[in-house]
Design an enzyme around this catalytic site. Structure first.
Site, PDB file in Angstrom:
ATOM      1  N   HIS A 258       1.288  16.456   9.919  1.00 15.38           N
ATOM      2  CA  HIS A 258       0.556  15.181   9.924  1.00 15.38           C
ATOM      3  C   HIS A 258       1.210  14.098   9.047  1.00 15.38           C
ATOM      4  CE1 HIS A 258      -2.521  12.181   9.535  1.00 15.38           C
ATOM      5  NE2 HIS A 258      -2.700  12.496   8.270  1.00 15.38           N
TER       6      HIS A 258
ATOM      7  N   HIS B 212       0.844  10.565   1.548  1.00 15.56           N
ATOM      8  CA  HIS B 212      -0.477   9.939   1.505  1.00 15.56           C
ATOM      9  C   HIS B 212      -1.649  10.909   1.362  1.00 15.56           C
ATOM     10  CE1 HIS B 212      -0.779  10.817   5.861  1.00 15.56           C
ATOM     11  NE2 HIS B 212      -2.074  10.716   5.676  1.00 15.56           N
TER      12      HIS B 212
ATOM     13  N   GLU C 139      -5.468  13.626  -2.131  1.00 13.87           N
ATOM     14  CA  GLU C 139      -6.797  13.962  -1.625  1.00 13.87           C
ATOM     15  C   GLU C 139      -6.877  15.418  -1.152  1.00 13.87           C
ATOM     16  OE1 GLU C 139      -8.037  11.133   1.309  1.00 13.87           O
ATOM     17  OE2 GLU C 139     -10.110  11.777   1.053  1.00 13.87           O
ATOM     18  N   ASP C 140      -5.845  15.894  -0.505  1.00 14.73           N
ATOM     19  CA  ASP C 140      -5.949  17.197   0.161  1.00 14.73           C
ATOM     20  C   ASP C 140      -5.117  18.317  -0.461  1.00 14.73           C
ATOM     21  OD1 ASP C 140      -7.690  16.194   2.062  1.00 14.73           O
ATOM     22  OD2 ASP C 140      -6.038  15.419   3.268  1.00 14.73           O
TER      23      ASP C 140
ATOM     24  N   ASP D  79      -1.586   6.556   9.747  1.00 12.24           N
ATOM     25  CA  ASP D  79      -2.331   7.787   9.473  1.00 12.24           C
ATOM     26  C   ASP D  79      -3.447   7.955  10.515  1.00 12.24           C
ATOM     27  OD1 ASP D  79      -3.699   9.904   8.031  1.00 12.24           O
ATOM     28  OD2 ASP D  79      -4.995   8.370   7.130  1.00 12.24           O
TER      29      ASP D  79
ATOM     30  N   ASP E 121      -5.133 -10.346  34.640  1.00 11.76           N
ATOM     31  CA  ASP E 121      -4.073  -9.796  33.787  1.00 11.76           C
ATOM     32  C   ASP E 121      -4.127  -8.270  33.733  1.00 11.76           C
ATOM     33  OD1 ASP E 121      -6.373  -9.553  32.302  1.00 11.76           O
ATOM     34  OD2 ASP E 121      -5.444 -10.158  30.411  1.00 11.76           O
TER      35      ASP E 121
HETATM   36 MN    MN Z   1      -3.858  11.598   6.575  1.00  4.22          MN
END
Ligand code: MN
Length: 490
Positions: free
Chosen positions: A48, A72, A76-77, A140, A262
């Site tokens: 990811h 990133h 957090e993870d 992300d 369009d």
């Molecule tokens: Mn992420």
């Protein structure tokens, strides 16, 4: 390691002078940090952040953004501290990672339009120190939406809604048309599965016919341009399904796909602005513009998000109405990548502003200026609509700050607000029982002046009471009133 090599090659292809050591280091750092973690798809988690970085490279972002894309989710993870990121990668990178972690905390609290626009506004103000935060966040989100089929249905609906209400409009306002279209089309089947299926079936034959028609029409365009000596490239694009669906619902369209001109639009790309107008003249010489709904010149008057192009609707072959968009190659690049395109120009071309470049209509805004301009445009857009009234009620945006609770709710407070003001804004009882505060994880005094983007945590003690001394520093009426109320009781 083949992945790393691909990423490096991709960056080199648009930025040969880029310093890639930090990218290599971030690749290694993040792949170790996420070791053993898995995505819902069963793939290693690192896929990811790697794909996020790869999308950023597709958008020709600077190496720092790509490093941030790789890192990133490590805070957090994967339990990495911001301190560690700063030590290894420097303050610029750690500030950006911190910004992204905060943005991830912003939750959609309501579904009314007012609430969502307000949330977006709060978000950008809280984050506006560096708009690369938003761009990395969009990459992300794009990868998360691309792999959403592995999540339970409930999560799919939630993420899809959030994407439609926050992230796609964010992309649009930053002029990133391509990512906006992708985000919407990926969210569409999650949030409106029935409508999506029906539209796919209904529109398929129309798209097919329109594409066949365009092939014929483009041969005509190549021929008439060659006769006049104007060098062009003709492309066509199919309308994104979600925006088609929205358009079909307009009262004047009333679900009649024949009224959508369009569905497939033709793009004529030229090298210079002068050639755009030349091409327009040549086309109109052969195919007459449709009266009333004919020409929009967004080159002379760009849209608030910076979009530039000439649009015209003409009676083309067999009197069929065709939408044409005429723009330079550079405008095309900008229309797809929006604000992201500015980083590229700044990095590689800013020193070489030539007359030839200017003639081509290139944009060379220094980094800071370009995003400030975008922000201003954004503010204008908001205040130009019904948002204006809202903005007035807002006490003037400049005098407000936006802070986060540990749960990710956004609170707007007047400039100079303290943790006590924040606590009272959350709940009267919390204000009364406040004994201390942490900002961004660090203990601060109760008279600390909060800044936009701060994450505020209140420490409290059951039955504790406010003291009159707080009146010396609180700024909100809510806090003042409650402190006085308690003081009188004593
Ligand atoms: Mn992420």
């Amino acid at each position: 390691m083949a992945e790393l090599q691909n990423l490096i090659e991709k960056i080199k292809s648009y930025n040969p002078e880029a310093d890639l050591k930090l990218v290599e280091k971030a690749f290694e750092f993040a792949s170790i940090a996420h070791l053993g973690q898995k995505r819902a798809s069963g793939e290693p988690y690192f896929v990811h952040p790697f794909m996020t970085a790869s999308i950023l490279a597709d958008y020709k972002m600077d190496p720092v953004s790509i490093v941030v894309g790789l890192l990133h989710d490590t805070v957090e993870d994967a339990g990495i501290s911001l301190k560690e990121i700063e030590k290894e990668f420097g303050k610029e990178v750690s500030d950006l990672v911190n910004g992204i972690t905060k943005v991830s905390l912003v939750k959609l609290k309501g579904s009314s339009e007012e609430v969502f626009v307000e949330n977006i506004r709060k978000m950008i103000l809280a984050m506006s120190k560096d708009l690369r935060v938003v761009i990395v966040k969009l990459a992300d989100r794009l990868h998360n939406m691309m792999t959403i089929q592995y999540l339970p249905e409930e999560r799919q609906i939630k993420l899809g809604k959030e994407t439609l209400e926050i992230y796609a409009p964010l992309a649009e306002r930053l002029g990133m048309g391509e990512i906006k279209g992708k985000l919407e089309d990926l969210s569409f089947p999650c949030v409106y599965p029935e409508e999506y299926k029906n539209l796919v079936n209904y529109s398929k034959p129309y798209f097919k016919k329109a594409n066949e028609f365009l092939e014929k029409a483009s041969r005509v365009v190549y021929r008439i341009m060659a006769e006049e000596g104007i060098k062009v490239r003709v492309m066509y694009r199919s309308k994104h399904l979600y925006s088609l669906w929205r358009k079909l619902q307009r009262p004047e369209i009333n679900n009649d796909i024949d009224k959508i001109y369009d569905l497939v639009a033709m793009r004529i790309l030229t090298e210079t602005v002068r050639d755009c107008y030349g091409a327009l003249g040549v086309v109109h010489g052969v195919w007459k513009p449709v009266p009333w709904i004919g020409i929009s010149d967004f080159i002379a008057q760009p849209k608030p998000n910076g979009y530039r192009s000439i649009h015209t609707k003409v009676f083309s072959l067999h009197e069929r109405i065709l939408e044409l968009q005429i723009r330079t190659f550079e405008m095309q690049e900008e229309a797809e990548r929006g604000i992201a395109s500015h980083w590229f120009y700044v990095e590689t071309k800013s020193k070489k502003v030539t007359d030839e470049k200017l003639e081509k209509g290139g944009v060379f805004t220094p980094k800071k200026l370009s995003w400030v301009k975008q922000l201003v445009a954004w503010q204008k857009e908001l205040t130009g609509s019904k948002e204006f009234v809202e903005a007035l009620k807002f006490d003037g945006l400049a005098s407000r700050i936006f802070v986060f609770s540990p749960k990710g709710d956004v609170f707007d407070l007047p400039f100079g607000a303290t943790p006590v003001d924040f606590a009272y804004a959350v709940h009267t009882k919390l204000g009364d029982e406040t004994t201390g505060a942490k900002v961004n994880g660090k203990m601060v005094g109760l008279d600390y002046k909060l800044k936009s983007g701060d994450l505020v945590e209140i420490l409290k003690k059951e039955g504790s009471k406010p003291t009159e001394g707080w009146l010396d520093f609180v700024v909100t009426n809510m806090a003042k009133r409650n402190i006085l109320k308690n003081a009188r009781k004593i």
